[in-house]
Enzyme design. Sequence first.
Site, PDB file in Angstrom:
ATOM      1  N   ARG A 183      47.685  -8.229  -6.754  1.00 59.42           N
ATOM      2  CA  ARG A 183      47.909  -7.589  -5.462  1.00 59.42           C
ATOM      3  C   ARG A 183      46.584  -7.059  -4.912  1.00 59.42           C
ATOM      4  O   ARG A 183      45.905  -6.276  -5.573  1.00 59.42           O
ATOM      5  CB  ARG A 183      48.899  -6.437  -5.634  1.00 59.42           C
ATOM      6  N   THR A 199      45.230  -4.756   1.261  1.00 62.49           N
ATOM      7  CA  THR A 199      46.321  -5.312   2.092  1.00 62.49           C
ATOM      8  C   THR A 199      47.686  -5.239   1.395  1.00 62.49           C
ATOM      9  O   THR A 199      48.719  -5.413   2.043  1.00 62.49           O
ATOM     10  CB  THR A 199      46.046  -6.792   2.411  1.00 62.49           C
ATOM     11  N   ASP A 226      56.801   0.912 -16.259  1.00 63.29           N
ATOM     12  CA  ASP A 226      56.017  -0.315 -16.088  1.00 63.29           C
ATOM     13  C   ASP A 226      56.346  -1.270 -17.236  1.00 63.29           C
ATOM     14  O   ASP A 226      55.989  -1.016 -18.389  1.00 63.29           O
ATOM     15  CB  ASP A 226      54.518   0.023 -16.066  1.00 63.29           C
ATOM     16  N   ASP A 280      53.303  -2.664 -19.249  1.00 63.93           N
ATOM     17  CA  ASP A 280      52.680  -1.661 -20.115  1.00 63.93           C
ATOM     18  C   ASP A 280      53.543  -1.377 -21.349  1.00 63.93           C
ATOM     19  O   ASP A 280      53.031  -1.258 -22.463  1.00 63.93           O
ATOM     20  CB  ASP A 280      52.460  -0.351 -19.359  1.00 63.93           C
TER      21      ASP A 280
HETATM   22  N1  URA Z   1      57.036  -3.351 -12.044  1.00 64.63           N
HETATM   23  C1  URA Z   1      57.357  -2.641 -13.143  1.00 64.63           C
HETATM   24  O1  URA Z   1      56.932  -2.959 -14.243  1.00 64.63           O
HETATM   25  N2  URA Z   1      58.159  -1.563 -12.991  1.00 64.63           N
HETATM   26  C2  URA Z   1      58.655  -1.174 -11.801  1.00 64.63           C
HETATM   27  O2  URA Z   1      59.408  -0.201 -11.745  1.00 64.63           O
HETATM   28  C3  URA Z   1      58.306  -1.942 -10.660  1.00 64.63           C
HETATM   29  C4  URA Z   1      57.498  -3.023 -10.817  1.00 64.63           C
END
Ligand code: URA
Length: 217
Positions: A112, A116, A208, A211
């Site tokens: 990303r 933008t 995430d 992660d």
């Molecule tokens: N990507 C993720 O890993 N978690 C989210 O809540 C949104 C996008």
Amino acid sequence: MPIKQHPVFTSFHEVQHPLLQHKLTLLRKCDTDKKEFNELVGEISTLLVYEVTKDLPLTNESVQTPLEKCEMPFLAGKKPVILAILRAGLGMVGGFLNLMPSARVAHIGLYRDESTLEPHLYYFKVPSHSKDRQFYICDPMLATGGTAVCAIDKLKASGVRKITFVCILAAPEGVEKVFSAHPDVPLFAVKLDRKLNKKGYILPGLGDAGDRMFGTK
Ligand code: URA
């Protein structure tokens, strides 16, 4: 397996099996460690693949059993493709392969742009004869939908016609975005969550996914 179709975004389906719901709750818990998190993502993916492949076409072929020769169903056509969106989509590949061990595995990388916020393609590798194959795009989190739309755009531009998007959690914002851009692409998730927060995380969500899968927090 109970499946709930969204009344407005009709391409979207929640797969509501009790085992899936239970495993998703475990996945959400912040004290679920990396090992268990990955095991759960794999198990959920295996349960999802059973559902999302229910329309694969069959063809009859001749088989010799120990007793007689007969015509029996086999999966028709070229091997399907599991397309992992890097990096969290990688966690779903093993679960898919449990039930479709000869499926091909493709990868797409999108980052990303921080100014933008638009997704940009940096990696795309799919098998030959992709136009004739069924693709299953895997990404555990359908959040804003930008990455999903970009991946579907890229596949369609390459001539792929049969595309299904499979995630674990979806946000309404992402479902709307993908449905608006690609209403012909079926979307499957275990759960449609409430909404996105200001940082683009799904609420209540699970944090995430990348992660937690790779231990990078
Ligand atoms: N990507 C993720 O890993 N978690 C989210 O809540 C949104 C996008």
